[in-house]
Design an enzyme around this catalytic site. Structure first.
Site, short mmCIF file in Angstrom:
data_model
loop_
_atom_site.label_atom_id
_atom_site.label_comp_id
_atom_site.label_asym_id
_atom_site.label_seq_id
_atom_site.Cartn_x
_atom_site.Cartn_y
_atom_site.Cartn_z
N CYS A 193 0.25 2.99 5.34
CA CYS A 193 0.18 3.76 3.93
C CYS A 193 1.76 4.19 3.48
O CYS A 193 1.88 5.09 2.41
CB CYS A 193 -0.70 4.88 3.85
SG CYS A 193 -0.64 6.33 4.82
N GLU A 195 0.04 0.42 0.20
CA GLU A 195 -0.45 0.27 1.48
C GLU A 195 0.18 -1.32 1.84
O GLU A 195 0.37 -2.33 1.33
CB GLU A 195 -2.03 0.01 1.38
CG GLU A 195 -2.48 1.49 1.14
CD GLU A 195 -3.11 1.94 2.61
OE1 GLU A 195 -3.12 1.47 3.65
OE2 GLU A 195 -3.30 3.67 2.10
#
Length: 362
Positions: free
Chosen positions: A320, A354
């Protein structure tokens, strides 16, 4: 990426900028071009949290201006949230506007929804919840066809269930997931489905075992378990562990052992630095690990965990934070090379992204 233009063209421009940034960060490692998974431009977010702001005697959904707790942005619709959240918002507002039992000292509202159509609403109060509140909230839950949780000074009252059940399809199989109130879940369900399918394909069918760090509620664990002989998964959050255990049972998956340990603790256990009672019934030497799967927090993996995952022929990494991803890969690049890369646009209209990489031993 602040932008007042939310047109399809503006979205594609932002997505291309994210792709360029990821490619730039991974350029030194000779990474292949990423497979890009776009998001819907609206109604993609399955959870939302609002403060309530009183103005002219009425409470309104609000978000605060960044860095300024005194300047609210009043909200009637929230286009990035799921269609179900947008349907529930005015009905909930009407309910508290006509019920003192529901509105008295109500200061925050949280929504959790699923692609499968379930919803849970959390109402937060600066007062104890009494029988009048319970009666009003019970009637509201029935009217809205949702579960409701009331929170007040460390106490929690649940009407219905304290979780929703999501259904996600991976490689033709539908997996069900309990997603508890307050626990982490992927906010963009459609892109999460892309992530699961990409990881499933990137891993491929293996005859050895999988080690998973930071497994959460088993989001990746369930589908990846069908690609390997068995799985050892770790997670430190107690609520996530409980949800993962329920998900294993609900999906009738029996080749996963789940242990409540941090990645750092598991590193110590595998290095035989410390013994842990939570591993007493698990024979670590019986595993033939060929792949390690990691989905760490934004800080990435610490140096010791990086050295641990270096042992494995395959490292499947969901990130992330592309900056800490690049830092971790730099530590691993002398023994592993990137063979697959992906960009998952979980958070449209923001800088966040992501990404996924498969690293294989050179």
């Amino acid at each position: 990426m602040p932008n007042s233009d939310y047109s399809p063209a503006a979205y594609l421009e932002q997505l291309h900028a994210k792709q360029a940034r990821l490619e730039s960060l991974l350029h030194e490692f000779n990474a292949p071009a990423p497979q890009v998974f776009a998001s819907a431009e609206q109604n993609f977010r399955l959870r939302a949290e609002f403060r309530l702001w009183r103005e002219e005697g009425q409470r309104h959904y609000a978000m605060m201006t960044p860095g300024d707790k005194r300047t609210p942005i009043l909200i009637e619709r929230f286009p990035i949230a799921s269609t179900l959240i947008n349907q529930l918002m005015p009905r909930l507002k009407e309910a508290w506007s006509t019920s003192t039992a529901l509105s008295e000292r109500l200061f925050q509202v949280e929504f959790l929804t699923t692609l499968s159509g379930e919803a849970l609403i959390t109402l937060c109060y600066h007062r104890p919840l009494d029988e009048a509140w319970h009666a009003a909230a019970t009637a509201l839950a029935q009217d809205l066809n949702v579960s409701i949780i009331g929170r007040s000074r460390g106490k929690r009252t649940v009407i219905g269930r304290d979780y929703v059940v999501e259904k996600l399809e991976v490689a033709g199989r539908v997996f069900t997931y309990r997603q508890p109130e307050g626990a982490f879940t992927q906010p963009n369900g459609a892109v999460n489905t892309h992530m699961l399918n990409w990881a499933y394909e990137a891993l491929g069918a293996q005859t050895d075992d999988l080690l998973e760090l930071y497994c959460g509620n088993g989001n990746f664990t369930l589908p990846l378990s069908t690609r390997v002989r068995k799985v050892l998964a770790t997670e430190i959050s107690k609520s996530s562990v409980n949800a993962a255990l329920a998900n294993l049972a609900d999906n009738q998956i029996e080749n996963i052992e789940l242990v409540r340990l941090s990645a750092e603790e598991l590193t110590q256990a595998l290095n035989k630095v410390r013994e842990f009672r939570r591993l007493a019934n698990i024979d670590l030497d019986s595993y033939q690990f060929g792949t390690v799967f990691v989905d760490p927090p934004r800080a990435g993996m610490d140096p010791d965990t990086c050295e641990l995952v270096r042992r494995f022929p395959r490292i499947l990494y969901i990130s992330c934070n592309p900056d800490t991803l690049a830092e971790n890969i730099r530590q691993l690049s002398d023994t592993h090379k990137i063979t697959k890369t992906a960009l998952f646009d979980q958070f449209p209209w923001t800088d966040h992204m992501e990404s996924g990489v498969l690293l294989e031993r050179k």
